[in-house]
Design an enzyme around this catalytic site. Sequence first.
Site, PDB file in Angstrom:
ATOM      1  CG  PHE A 180      -2.011   0.951   1.799  1.00  0.00           C
ATOM      2  CD1 PHE A 180      -3.160   0.209   0.327  1.00  0.00           C
ATOM      3  CD2 PHE A 180      -1.907   2.052   1.807  1.00  0.00           C
ATOM      4  CE1 PHE A 180      -3.979   1.431   0.449  1.00  0.00           C
ATOM      5  CE2 PHE A 180      -3.023   3.041   1.548  1.00  0.00           C
ATOM      6  CZ  PHE A 180      -3.786   3.080   1.265  1.00  0.00           C
ATOM      7  CG  ASP A 210      -0.196  -1.997   7.026  1.00  0.00           C
ATOM      8  OD1 ASP A 210      -2.057  -2.582   7.948  1.00  0.00           O
ATOM      9  OD2 ASP A 210      -0.495  -1.199   6.530  1.00  0.00           O
ATOM     10  CE1 TYR A 250      -9.086   2.971   6.488  1.00  0.00           C
ATOM     11  CE2 TYR A 250      -8.938   4.382   8.803  1.00  0.00           C
ATOM     12  CZ  TYR A 250      -8.570   3.835   7.182  1.00  0.00           C
ATOM     13  OH  TYR A 250      -7.405   4.093   6.453  1.00  0.00           O
ATOM     14  CE  LYS A 251      -7.890   0.377   5.027  1.00  0.00           C
ATOM     15  NZ  LYS A 251      -6.491   0.308   4.752  1.00  0.00           N
ATOM     16  NE  ARG A 255     -10.425  -2.891  -2.464  1.00  0.00           N
ATOM     17  CZ  ARG A 255      -9.721  -2.067  -1.515  1.00  0.00           C
ATOM     18  NH1 ARG A 255      -8.038  -2.370  -1.166  1.00  0.00           N
ATOM     19  NH2 ARG A 255      -9.974  -1.110  -1.569  1.00  0.00           N
TER      20      ARG A 255
HETATM   21  C1  LIG Z   1      -6.178   0.999   4.493  1.00  0.00           C
HETATM   22  C2  LIG Z   1      -4.503   1.033   4.705  1.00  0.00           C
HETATM   23  C3  LIG Z   1      -3.503   1.911   5.571  1.00  0.00           C
HETATM   24  C4  LIG Z   1      -4.656   3.100   5.758  1.00  0.00           C
HETATM   25  O1  LIG Z   1      -4.079   4.266   6.218  1.00  0.00           O
HETATM   26  P1  LIG Z   1      -3.975   5.397   7.161  1.00  0.00           P
HETATM   27  O2  LIG Z   1      -3.104   6.242   7.758  1.00  0.00           O
HETATM   28  O3  LIG Z   1      -5.678   5.552   7.884  1.00  0.00           O
HETATM   29  O4  LIG Z   1      -4.658   5.706   5.889  1.00  0.00           O
HETATM   30  C5  LIG Z   1      -2.715   1.524   5.499  1.00  0.00           C
HETATM   31  N1  LIG Z   1      -1.937   0.846   4.876  1.00  0.00           N
HETATM   32  C6  LIG Z   1      -2.227  -0.100   4.918  1.00  0.00           C
HETATM   33  C7  LIG Z   1      -2.182  -1.911   3.459  1.00  0.00           C
HETATM   34  C8  LIG Z   1      -4.031  -0.236   4.249  1.00  0.00           C
HETATM   35  O5  LIG Z   1      -4.671  -1.193   2.931  1.00  0.00           O
END
Ligand SMILES: *Cc1c(COP(=O)(O)O)cnc(C)c1O
Length: 418
Positions: free
Chosen positions: A133, A205, A230-231, A377
């Site tokens: 990501f 992560d 939040y996911k 997705r």
């Molecule tokens: C959704 C996601 C994030 C989001 O990071 P924020 O700091 O909450 O914006 C980070 N890493 C991964 C792998 C994600 O899927």
Amino acid sequence: MNRHETPTITTRAQAAALDQADPLADMRDRFVLRDGLVYLDGNSLGAMPHAARERVHTCLDVEWGRDLIASWNTADWIGLPRKAGAKIAGLIGAGADDVVVTDSTSINLFKVLAAALALNPERRTIVSERANFPTDLYVAEGLAALKGQDHVLHLVEHDDDLMPALTEDVAVLMLTHVDYRTGRMLDMAAITQAAHATGILVVWDLAHSAGALPVDLEGAGADFAVGCGYKYLNGGPGAPAFVYCAPRHQGEATQPLSGWFAHAAPFAFEPGFRPAPGIDRFLTGTSPVLSLVALDAALDLWGDVDMSAVREKSIALCDLFIARVQATCPGLTLASPRDGAVRGSQVSFRHEAAYPIMQALIARGVVGDFRAPDILRFGFTPLYTRFTDAFDAAAILADILASDAWNRPEYHQRSAVT
Ligand SMILES: *Cc1c(COP(=O)(O)O)cnc(C)c1O
């Protein structure tokens, strides 16, 4: 239904029978979801639990509105980062005192990466994957530049290149357990063990893992982990994230965003910094209490949930969706592993017109998302997604493709958030 095989589903009645037999079916009533909506984006923003809504209202009306500053003690606002952290710990195979909820995933990554680099000071390289990501890579890039001592971020192109990249100059391996685009899941235990054998610390992560599938950080021997609130944890937009530090590192690990909440005695107002003895040293400043109470209430839902039932349903939902799409949508290419054992709780397909196709789906009440450049997705959140939802989503997708309904000018208009 045989618990270890997903039967071939060709009719909606068969999907409805799976819903009837689903041990998690009652969980859906705990969420606010309007009729007619097939929500397959809980991997990006989880649906709202009724309990979170009520808890925020109480926080507004009673805790903030009436009791004001006393609520830091009387409503235990001060204890929330640890209380919520302990609830998440139960979902990711961590000790209750080894997880704390704070800041965003991006910021927590900065903290744990910095802590890991400091624990391995002779080495200068961070290894990750180019497909990770982007925020993870951007944060690592920024930290490497800030350190300014020949620190580098080395990106491997494919999963197969990971093991050969684990050489003696590598300080930290930073990986996302479940790939955000394809849903491919890495073998956390095997990779962590291989890294440790070469003296490398590992940061995981768990953005697409926590609440999506069973995770065993302690069993894998992970050093650090971060993840989103939040996911799959349904904490609401911008919910604070979490951070895990293995107990063996907590005495030594330090992170540079050493604000007062990371201090051993925040309310002693000492001029010099002394880190808190345990996981609290990964805090920084004051928590976003309104967001944190929403997440804390959402986390209570998991108290009644068996994670192995979640995993079983997740694989069955994804298998059903893949089978229906492959049978009825010849123009789409599966981008996710076909084998549920190495897939997270999402399914992706590639199509060069992925963006307008997703817009057409959303217009028909099937909400997934588009990921550049060509990915459709679909997240399958077993707490509130039904087998009939997966069936209906595939049928509507097939109809949109067969009729070319996606090819209208309005579906090609890009919004700021995709
Ligand atoms: C959704 C996601 C994030 C989001 O990071 P924020 O700091 O909450 O914006 C980070 N890493 C991964 C792998 C994600 O899927």
